[in-house]
Design a protein around this motif. Structure first.
Motif, PDB file in Angstrom:
ATOM      1  N   ASP A  35     -12.746  -3.956 -10.695  1.00  0.00           N
ATOM      2  CA  ASP A  35     -14.087  -3.939 -10.106  1.00  0.00           C
ATOM      3  C   ASP A  35     -14.777  -2.626 -10.424  1.00  0.00           C
ATOM      4  OD1 ASP A  35     -13.919  -1.869  -7.849  1.00  0.00           O
ATOM      5  OD2 ASP A  35     -12.196  -3.146  -7.353  1.00  0.00           O
TER       6      ASP A  35
ATOM      7  N   ALA B 221      -2.991  -1.113   6.143  1.00  0.00           N
ATOM      8  CA  ALA B 221      -4.206  -0.751   6.873  1.00  0.00           C
ATOM      9  C   ALA B 221      -4.073  -1.066   8.354  1.00  0.00           C
ATOM     10  CB  ALA B 221      -5.395  -1.482   6.286  1.00  0.00           C
ATOM     11  N   LYS B 222      -3.462  -2.174   8.638  1.00  0.00           N
ATOM     12  CA  LYS B 222      -3.440  -2.597  10.038  1.00  0.00           C
ATOM     13  C   LYS B 222      -2.135  -2.242  10.736  1.00  0.00           C
ATOM     14  CE  LYS B 222      -6.632  -6.120   9.041  1.00  0.00           C
ATOM     15  NZ  LYS B 222      -6.525  -5.856   7.593  1.00  0.00           N
TER      16      LYS B 222
ATOM     17  N   ILE C 293     -16.563   1.182  -5.275  1.00  0.00           N
ATOM     18  CA  ILE C 293     -16.547   2.563  -4.810  1.00  0.00           C
ATOM     19  C   ILE C 293     -15.379   3.382  -5.374  1.00  0.00           C
ATOM     20  CG2 ILE C 293     -15.247   2.032  -2.690  1.00  0.00           C
ATOM     21  CD1 ILE C 293     -18.244   4.295  -2.574  1.00  0.00           C
ATOM     22  N   GLY C 294     -14.241   2.726  -5.647  1.00  0.00           N
ATOM     23  CA  GLY C 294     -13.075   3.433  -6.192  1.00  0.00           C
ATOM     24  C   GLY C 294     -12.336   4.250  -5.152  1.00  0.00           C
ATOM     25  N   MET C 295     -11.186   4.788  -5.565  1.00  0.00           N
ATOM     26  CA  MET C 295     -10.385   5.609  -4.646  1.00  0.00           C
ATOM     27  C   MET C 295      -9.978   6.897  -5.347  1.00  0.00           C
ATOM     28  SD  MET C 295      -7.820   2.819  -2.880  1.00  0.00           S
ATOM     29  CE  MET C 295      -7.786   1.619  -4.198  1.00  0.00           C
TER      30      MET C 295
ATOM     31  N   ALA D 254     -15.121  -3.333  -2.018  1.00  0.00           N
ATOM     32  CA  ALA D 254     -15.333  -2.038  -2.673  1.00  0.00           C
ATOM     33  C   ALA D 254     -16.734  -1.974  -3.290  1.00  0.00           C
ATOM     34  CB  ALA D 254     -14.267  -1.810  -3.735  1.00  0.00           C
TER      35      ALA D 254
ATOM     36  N   LYS E 159     -19.239  -1.645  -0.489  1.00  0.00           N
ATOM     37  CA  LYS E 159     -19.265  -0.272   0.026  1.00  0.00           C
ATOM     38  C   LYS E 159     -20.116   0.618  -0.867  1.00  0.00           C
ATOM     39  CE  LYS E 159     -14.807  -0.185   2.309  1.00  0.00           C
ATOM     40  NZ  LYS E 159     -13.402   0.084   2.026  1.00  0.00           N
TER      41      LYS E 159
ATOM     42  N   VAL F 170      -2.202  -9.824   4.841  1.00  0.00           N
ATOM     43  CA  VAL F 170      -1.563  -8.566   4.503  1.00  0.00           C
ATOM     44  C   VAL F 170      -2.129  -7.887   3.271  1.00  0.00           C
ATOM     45  CG1 VAL F 170       0.583  -8.738   5.724  1.00  0.00           C
ATOM     46  CG2 VAL F 170       0.241 -10.023   3.640  1.00  0.00           C
ATOM     47  N   GLY F 171      -3.155  -8.464   2.714  1.00  0.00           N
ATOM     48  CA  GLY F 171      -3.938  -7.766   1.708  1.00  0.00           C
ATOM     49  C   GLY F 171      -3.181  -7.421   0.453  1.00  0.00           C
ATOM     50  N   PHE F 172      -3.436  -6.214   0.023  1.00  0.00           N
ATOM     51  CA  PHE F 172      -2.944  -5.713  -1.241  1.00  0.00           C
ATOM     52  C   PHE F 172      -1.454  -5.996  -1.470  1.00  0.00           C
ATOM     53  CE2 PHE F 172      -0.924  -2.112  -3.408  1.00  0.00           C
ATOM     54  CZ  PHE F 172      -1.487  -2.263  -4.666  1.00  0.00           C
TER      55      PHE F 172
ATOM     56  N   THR G 273     -12.036   0.338  -9.614  1.00  0.00           N
ATOM     57  CA  THR G 273     -10.590   0.154  -9.499  1.00  0.00           C
ATOM     58  C   THR G 273     -10.105  -0.969 -10.402  1.00  0.00           C
ATOM     59  OG1 THR G 273     -10.712   0.850  -7.197  1.00  0.00           O
ATOM     60  CG2 THR G 273      -8.725  -0.323  -7.851  1.00  0.00           C
TER      61      THR G 273
ATOM     62  N   ASN H  62      -4.364   4.645   1.434  1.00  0.00           N
ATOM     63  CA  ASN H  62      -4.678   3.221   1.587  1.00  0.00           C
ATOM     64  C   ASN H  62      -3.569   2.303   1.100  1.00  0.00           C
ATOM     65  OD1 ASN H  62      -7.119   4.038   2.538  1.00  0.00           O
ATOM     66  ND2 ASN H  62      -8.229   3.630   0.628  1.00  0.00           N
ATOM     67  N   LEU H  63      -2.893   2.722   0.039  1.00  0.00           N
ATOM     68  CA  LEU H  63      -1.894   1.823  -0.519  1.00  0.00           C
ATOM     69  C   LEU H  63      -0.472   2.225  -0.141  1.00  0.00           C
ATOM     70  CD1 LEU H  63      -3.476   1.223  -4.046  1.00  0.00           C
ATOM     71  CD2 LEU H  63      -3.925   0.057  -1.879  1.00  0.00           C
TER      72      LEU H  63
ATOM     73  N   ASN I 156     -10.765  -7.511  -1.736  1.00  0.00           N
ATOM     74  CA  ASN I 156     -10.799  -6.042  -1.753  1.00  0.00           C
ATOM     75  C   ASN I 156     -11.832  -5.529  -2.755  1.00  0.00           C
ATOM     76  OD1 ASN I 156      -8.852  -5.727   0.174  1.00  0.00           O
ATOM     77  ND2 ASN I 156      -7.186  -5.245  -1.246  1.00  0.00           N
ATOM     78  N   ALA I 157     -11.870  -6.181  -3.921  1.00  0.00           N
ATOM     79  CA  ALA I 157     -12.821  -5.766  -4.952  1.00  0.00           C
ATOM     80  C   ALA I 157     -14.251  -5.969  -4.461  1.00  0.00           C
ATOM     81  CB  ALA I 157     -12.580  -6.566  -6.231  1.00  0.00           C
TER      82      ALA I 157
END
Ligand code: ADP
Length: 619
Positions: A77, A95-96, A80-82, A39, A42, A120-122, A167, A90-91, A35-36
């Motif tokens: 990281d 996402a899916k 781009i940040g949120m 980001a 991006k 499953v990511g985060f 982030t 997003n959290l 993810n980092a």
């Protein structure tokens, strides 16, 4: 600030993570690092088009920090940040979660597979952490925000002071219990080796704050990861595991790829390509959302996540990355389609994949059969797509079950097996090998020592029609009228019999209305009384396929009811025609419907059929 609730699916997933018995918990780290990495990608990508965004590429990095006493593991990281909204969007949702396949898997409670399959990511962090804090500041915005959650109860988003953009994810690592050891995720050495294992190719430096032995103070290490993308490494030095890990992580697959294709080219256009043929169809392969494509990089920097132009439609199952220094970074999608380099790369890649498949077919047949079971239909589709433009490249990659060899064969193998003077490749269609094997026409032909290909896939016959011929041998469906092996003498005798029974057949045909275009005697059937064949271009199988499609299109094959001239039923029909026409009417209907059943077609009026049969049985 009140607590916000997770969306329904996210809640289920969270619950699953918190109580997970998944043995591979360590993957949470690669998910966070990935993810980092995304980001930062991006941010860099945005800076190419947004001139206001000043990015110093040399400062882009991922930082890891461990605080053993407080049990904190931090991943930070400067990407781009949120902002507030994004943190929540997003959290607060997976996402899916929109994906149907994902929801179904959740319902099936196939927990282990969900974790592996969907990346499953985060949320996977909840396997090792009982509290997570995400501090983030979006590029070009002044205010930072903090997302805090202890899991299932929900989360809070509040403003926070954050100087730098990007982030910071702070995990409070769970306490050990009798079954599980979580302390290891607070060990510098362990964390470093996980980064090496899963994230070595990440394009930005991953540095760690480590205690310096001499000063006892924390000091940033040199990058832990080599930052050389896997596809740029020397093929000979890459272990299978590295390929597999890379593939599984990047393409959310819990199974190893069936085949790895690593290739590079130098010259007019230079590129490295690392491609994979999955063992199973990708989880969303059969959904509308599925998109083909390869990741496209220019010198290690991502240009596009799914470059569709790199793969022909029929190879849509191939996953992978292509990296070419010849492509400019800030190229638009429209321009990309037109670049000559891209076309050259696409052409080479297609060739390479087909070559690898051919090698597999020749040298590792079992593996190829496995491939063909899953993606054979794609190759077949490739044959008839685009009016057969690729058929010559693909015809030798198709395999069918052979009546004689009792295994799959290529068309070439079939032809090599033929008698010199034969000019026909026989095939029969049906739902399964067993059902085809029992077709009357097939049995009779097998008796004559011929080899027959069994076509069980709905597209198979279209494929052969598109090929038209193989090696100058024509294809003949044993259920079609083109199929006739009898001698001139036999033909003449049959013709006479048919002519003298014409009136009877006309009478019978009338009973069936428009359903059949012809009724006649045949000498093709061995011991079976009847069969259904077709005249003209459309066969019964094709009729089934086209009529089953969700379009308005409807076609009817010209059906022919054939009656075995040497079977007792032939005598009986003649007798009835001369003595009992009413009963002949009933016989006709029964015989026709029986023939439909043998061909795998539905009976139009089952009640009528059943009544007729019972009436005759009780006589
Ligand atoms: P995925 O990465 O598969 O989309 P995740 O649950 O891991 O799913 O992340 C959800 C979303 O949160 C990401 O798509 C991204 O938009 C955002 N996100 C996660 N981590 C970061 C980060 N470090 N920086 C910026 N955005 C992030």
């Amino acid at each position: 600030m009140s607590k916000r609730q997770f969306k329904a699916e996210s809640k289920k997933l969270l619950d699953l993570m918190i109580n997970s018995i998944y043995t591979n918990k360590e993957i949470f780290l690669r998910e966070l690092i990935s993810n980092a990495n995304d980001a930062i990608d991006k941010l860099y990508y945005e800076s190419l088009t947004n001139k206001k965004l000043k990015v110093d590429k040399s400062k882009l990095e991922i930082k890891i920090d461990i605080d053993k006493e407080k049990r904190l593991l931090t991943i930070e990281d400067n990407g781009i940040g949120m902002n507030e909204q994004e943190l929540s969007d997003n959290l607060g949702t997976i996402a899916k979660s929109g994906s149907l396949a994902f929801k179904q898997a959740l319902e099936k409670k196939d927990n282990i597979n969900i974790i592996g399959q969907f990346g499953v990511g985060f949320y996977s962090s909840f396997m090792v952490a009982d509290k997570i804090i995400v501090e983030s500041k979006r590029q070009e915005e002044k205010q930072g925000y903090k997302w805090v959650s202890k899991g299932i109860d929900g989360y809070e988003v509040t403003p926070c002071d954050k100087e730098s953009n990007g982030t910071k994810i702070i995990l409070h690592i769970k306490e050990n219990n009798k079954d599980e050891n979580y302390d290891e995720f607070l060990e510098e050495f362990k964390v470093q080796s996980l980064i090496k294992k899963y994230s070595d190719y990440v394009a930005y430096p991953i540095k760690m704050n480590c205690i310096d032995e001499q000063t006892k103070k924390k000091k940033k290490t040199d990058p832990i990861n080599s930052m050389i993308p896997l596809w740029k490494k020397n093929k000979k030095k890459i272990k299978d595991d590295e390929y597999n890990n890379f593939y599984q992580e990047k393409f959310f697959d819990y199974t190893k790829p069936l085949k790895v294709i690593h290739t590079s080219a130098e010259g007019l256009v230079s590129y490295d390509a690392l491609m994979f043929i999955p063992s199973n169809p990708p989880y969303d392969f059969y959904t509308k959302e599925y998109k083909k494509g390869l990741e496209l990089y220019s010198n290690g920097v991502l240009i596009m996540e799914k470059c569709e132009d790199l793969l022909p439609d029929y190879l849509n199952f191939v996953k992978g990355v292509v990296d070419s220094p010849d492509l400019s970074l800030n190229i638009s999608r429209e321009m990309l389609q037109q670049t000559k380099q891209l076309k050259v790369i696409a052409k080479n890649i297609e060739k390479k994949i087909l070559k690898e498949l051919k090698d597999m077919l020749e040298n590792d047949t079992l593996k190829y059969e496995e491939f063909f079971k899953t993606f054979g239909v794609n190759i077949k589709y490739g044959v008839y797509d685009n009016y057969g433009a690729k058929k010559d490249d693909l015809k030798d990659l198709i395999i069918f079950y052979s009546s004689k060899q009792k295994k799959n064969v290529t068309l070439k193998q079939y032809v090599n097996n033929m008698n010199k003077d034969d000019d026909t490749i026989y095939y029969a269609c049906g739902e399964t090998i067993d059902k085809i094997d029992m077709l009357p026409q097939v049995e009779a032909l097998k008796d004559k020592g011929k080899e027959i290909l069994y076509l069980t896939d709905y597209v198979d016959e279209f494929v052969l029609k598109m090929l038209d011929k193989y090696d100058d041998k024509k294809f003949v469906n044993v259920s079609s009228n083109d199929f006739d092996l009898s001698s001139e003498e036999e033909k003449n005798s049959l013709k006479q019999k048919n002519e003298s029974s014409k009136e009877m057949f006309d009478f019978m045909k009338k009973q069936l209305g428009d359903e059949v275009s012809n009724i006649r005697y045949t000498n093709k059937l061995k011991k079976h009384p009847i069969c259904l064949t077709s005249e003209g271009n459309i066969t019964v199988e094709m009729q089934k396929v086209i009529n089953a499609m969700p379009t308005d299109e409807h076609i009817d094959a010209k059906l022919v009811l054939e009656i075995n001239e040497s079977h007792d039923i032939a005598k009986k029909l003649k007798y009835l025609y001369e003595n009992d026409k009413e009963t002949l009417k009933k016989y006709t209907k029964i015989l026709y419907n029986e023939a439909r059943l043998i061909e795998g077609l539905a009976v139009t009026n089952p009640t009528e059929l059943s009544n007729l049969v019972c009436e005759l049985l009780s006589k």
